[in-house]
Write a protein that holds these residues in place. Sequence first.
Motif, PDB file in Angstrom:
ATOM      1  N   VAL A 168     -26.643  20.099  52.617  1.00 46.78           N
ATOM      2  CA  VAL A 168     -27.194  20.972  53.653  1.00 46.78           C
ATOM      3  C   VAL A 168     -27.501  22.337  53.050  1.00 46.78           C
ATOM      4  O   VAL A 168     -26.689  22.873  52.281  1.00 46.78           O
ATOM      5  CB  VAL A 168     -26.185  21.134  54.821  1.00 46.78           C
ATOM      6  CG1 VAL A 168     -26.701  22.166  55.831  1.00 46.78           C
ATOM      7  CG2 VAL A 168     -25.946  19.791  55.513  1.00 46.78           C
ATOM      8  N   GLY A 169     -28.651  22.867  53.410  1.00 45.53           N
ATOM      9  CA  GLY A 169     -28.960  24.256  53.097  1.00 45.53           C
ATOM     10  C   GLY A 169     -28.901  25.037  54.403  1.00 45.53           C
ATOM     11  O   GLY A 169     -29.585  24.698  55.363  1.00 45.53           O
ATOM     12  N   VAL A 181     -28.686  30.744  52.813  1.00 44.36           N
ATOM     13  CA  VAL A 181     -27.520  31.577  52.522  1.00 44.36           C
ATOM     14  C   VAL A 181     -26.401  30.770  51.865  1.00 44.36           C
ATOM     15  O   VAL A 181     -25.470  31.351  51.286  1.00 44.36           O
ATOM     16  CB  VAL A 181     -26.995  32.267  53.805  1.00 44.36           C
ATOM     17  CG1 VAL A 181     -28.017  33.259  54.316  1.00 44.36           C
ATOM     18  CG2 VAL A 181     -26.674  31.241  54.889  1.00 44.36           C
ATOM     19  N   ALA A 182     -26.470  29.464  51.985  1.00 41.94           N
ATOM     20  CA  ALA A 182     -25.478  28.619  51.309  1.00 41.94           C
ATOM     21  C   ALA A 182     -26.039  27.207  51.221  1.00 41.94           C
ATOM     22  O   ALA A 182     -26.855  26.802  52.047  1.00 41.94           O
ATOM     23  CB  ALA A 182     -24.160  28.612  52.059  1.00 41.94           C
ATOM     24  N   GLU A 183     -25.596  26.470  50.234  1.00 42.30           N
ATOM     25  CA  GLU A 183     -26.100  25.115  50.059  1.00 42.30           C
ATOM     26  C   GLU A 183     -25.014  24.252  49.439  1.00 42.30           C
ATOM     27  O   GLU A 183     -24.237  24.733  48.615  1.00 42.30           O
ATOM     28  CB  GLU A 183     -27.332  25.133  49.139  1.00 42.30           C
ATOM     29  CG  GLU A 183     -27.978  23.767  48.980  1.00 42.30           C
ATOM     30  CD  GLU A 183     -29.022  23.784  47.880  1.00 42.30           C
ATOM     31  OE1 GLU A 183     -30.197  23.593  48.188  1.00 42.30           O
ATOM     32  OE2 GLU A 183     -28.622  23.990  46.706  1.00 42.30           O
ATOM     33  N   GLY A 184     -24.969  23.041  49.857  1.00 42.01           N
ATOM     34  CA  GLY A 184     -24.009  22.127  49.253  1.00 42.01           C
ATOM     35  C   GLY A 184     -23.708  20.967  50.173  1.00 42.01           C
ATOM     36  O   GLY A 184     -24.309  20.829  51.246  1.00 42.01           O
ATOM     37  N   THR A 185     -22.763  20.139  49.749  1.00 38.66           N
ATOM     38  CA  THR A 185     -22.305  19.074  50.625  1.00 38.66           C
ATOM     39  C   THR A 185     -21.448  19.710  51.714  1.00 38.66           C
ATOM     40  O   THR A 185     -21.035  20.873  51.603  1.00 38.66           O
ATOM     41  CB  THR A 185     -21.460  18.055  49.857  1.00 38.66           C
ATOM     42  OG1 THR A 185     -20.291  18.725  49.383  1.00 38.66           O
ATOM     43  CG2 THR A 185     -22.234  17.476  48.686  1.00 38.66           C
ATOM     44  N   LEU A 214     -20.820  32.921  57.298  1.00 42.89           N
ATOM     45  CA  LEU A 214     -21.860  33.450  56.411  1.00 42.89           C
ATOM     46  C   LEU A 214     -22.758  34.478  57.076  1.00 42.89           C
ATOM     47  O   LEU A 214     -23.243  35.411  56.442  1.00 42.89           O
ATOM     48  CB  LEU A 214     -22.726  32.302  55.884  1.00 42.89           C
ATOM     49  CG  LEU A 214     -22.033  31.339  54.916  1.00 42.89           C
ATOM     50  CD1 LEU A 214     -22.912  30.128  54.678  1.00 42.89           C
ATOM     51  CD2 LEU A 214     -21.719  32.043  53.599  1.00 42.89           C
ATOM     52  N   THR A 215     -23.005  34.294  58.367  1.00 42.55           N
ATOM     53  CA  THR A 215     -24.020  35.120  59.015  1.00 42.55           C
ATOM     54  C   THR A 215     -23.454  36.053  60.068  1.00 42.55           C
ATOM     55  O   THR A 215     -24.121  36.986  60.495  1.00 42.55           O
ATOM     56  CB  THR A 215     -25.081  34.241  59.704  1.00 42.55           C
ATOM     57  OG1 THR A 215     -24.463  33.545  60.797  1.00 42.55           O
ATOM     58  CG2 THR A 215     -25.670  33.227  58.731  1.00 42.55           C
TER      59      THR A 215
END
Lengths: 386, 391
Positions: free
Chosen positions: A279-280, A288-292, A379-380
């Motif tokens: 997911v991004g 703002v973040a990406e990963g499993t 994150l936001t």
Amino acid sequence: MGWMRRVTRAAAHRDESSARTHPAGADAAAAPGADAAAAPGAATPAAPTGTAVVVGGDALVGAPGPDGDRVPGDAGRPLLACTDLTKRYGDRVAVDGVSFSVGRGEVYGLLGPNGAGKTTTIKMVCGLLPPDAGTVSLDGREPARDAAARARVGYVPQDVALYPDLTAAENLAFLGRLYGLRGTTLRERVAEALALTDLQARGGDRVGTYSGGMRRRLNIAAGLLHRPALLVLDEPTVGVDPQSRHAILGRVRELGRNGMAVLYTTHYMEEAERVCDRVGIVDRGRIVAEGTRRELVSRLGEQDRIELTATGDLADLAEQCRALPGVERAAVTDRGVRLLTSDGRRVLPALLEAADRSGAAIDSVEVAEADLEAVFLHLTGTALRE
Amino acid sequence: MRVLAVAGVALRRLVRDRTALLFMVVLPVVVILVVGASVRGFSTFRIGVVDLGAGPSGHDLVAALERAPGLDVRDYATAADAARAVARGQLATAVVLPAGMDRSLRAGEPVDVAVLAEQANSSEQAAAAQVAAVIAEQGGLVQAAVFATDQVAALAAGTDAYAANLARAAAVRPGVADVGVASEVVDAKATILPQGFSYSAPTMLVLFVFLNAVVGGAAVIQTRRLGMYERMAATPTAVSAVVAGETLAAVAIALGQAALIVGIGATAFGVSWGNPAAAAVLVALWALVSAGAGMLAGTLFRTPEQATAIGPSVGIAFAMLGGCMWPLAVVNEAMREVGHLTPHAWAVDAWTALIARGGTLATIAPQLGVLAAFAAGFLTLATVRLRRSLV
């Protein structure tokens, strides 16, 4: 369905030279782009026309969500690579330096609230919008400039894009012709797409007579008609009843398992968690973040997510909550206030006192382990569906 | 093939739209029928007769008027009544037979028969001319009778020589060549179309093909709003192929409607469309002009509702200015100039040249040139705008 059987074979062949690790139950994944339409100049050879055989039909409907994280496919050589994509509308930056990649057999989600830049991003991916900066590469080709690259992409727009005064079969046949399909192949693909979306019994009916869920399914069928290497779905479940939504998500999962690369945008956290391998998280035009899922949630450590369902001055309630020790974030949602805390159980009494002070009425309190909603809040500083 | 696919789906959708088919097929035929029948009425003039006590000669004149082809005679009590009917357009003209007319004629005195007509109306002038011709014919008989009476009066003393001679003069008439009065185009300078269906069919072709195309622009808007252009752009199909397909469909629809009107006009209403080759080129060019205007409308209007609401107004306004509702020959010079800012005026001019003056391809070359320029302009603008809306 013949094409699914063919994809499985292709995937097995490819796996011999692949160092990829497959998730449990996904051993048929990672078909190369051989399933692109037989468009002139296509980079991959035209797919053979297989006999229509139903393979794993039941598995397509309501496939269970991932128990854990699935490892993205073919990470070393992604099918789709977007680098520093930027799009401006006047002074407003809709997409701001977005980079991500999608491998074969991977379902990649862009998760973010409405207006975050998801649709603009995928329009650039599909060649519908020229980026102001950055590049889109589909196996080294740029869809905006290369018809052969577009022939390998299946685009499912957010709003159903079909002629309501034509039948489902006529709509699919028309779009199939635009992908270069003809004659028997076209007829087979139309029947196949209708069967895949459980619409074969209504294929001769005008789309205007369809329910919302049926139109959504047909909208997806139109994107699958030419057996794309990359399927791009822009919030395909918006306005869909739970049953159709369940079916759509199951099919998307299955397509990924069978080797298709899928780019999936949503603002529903639970959809992203259920369907996507990676997911991004998109906010204000940026990833703002990406990963499993596991990677993203692990960023939060041992934090809990608390959902207060409340009425009253929610902004004041959120402000009061932010001042409490142990509360990292607090944001107003459409039904109350969402918080991120280091210890949910210990902070609860103070939360109820804060609610008293603000005059808000608490209807319910839910303490949950951290998830993508919590990650987004972390994150936001805002709730995903604000 | 992709061009044909885009065009084919547009045509298929049109066939499914019964309302559009009604406007395309049924309405033009009905309007041609109504307008053609109305305009055809010019060949039969309704005239009024006011007999103020004219006597037997007056009765003879009325009988002659009733026998005359193309005249429908109605009696009126007073000259004022008849004049009012002429002013209201209920009569083309009226004849006032003065009191003592018969007595004056027998005495060889001049008699004034008043014919009332509107000066500004050419059709009424034509009716008055036809009435005057009948009166003149009847006057000739009277003169012959008076002359014969003068010559034989002495020999036929005691008998009504005038009445006998008048009857004798009338009896001679069948041996005389019957001279009718009928208006027809006899030179190569006619500036208006012939009356009847030869007037309504070509003008309604010009009006309806254009009008239908402009309203048909709604289909382009609808396709855009459905998101289908975006979906098409996401396929390997080039934007130029999408534009070409839409244009091809619009031209085919305009051509089909024009061909239908030409066919029905020729077979059902007996319209002679003139030189076939020239007529074919004119129809084809008009289809291109209309298709271009329709495509342009599809890119200018934002909603299908705008196209269906504003399109007909624009189409009818152009038709009025361009001479589809009435001949531009009857309007002033300034309006004629304004009318020729529309393609309609050039198309009607070309049809007039073909139908009324027996023109050829060479004859209407100037009009065809202007129409080609209109077509090129509309199609270019539409293509540019449609491309912009797709990419």
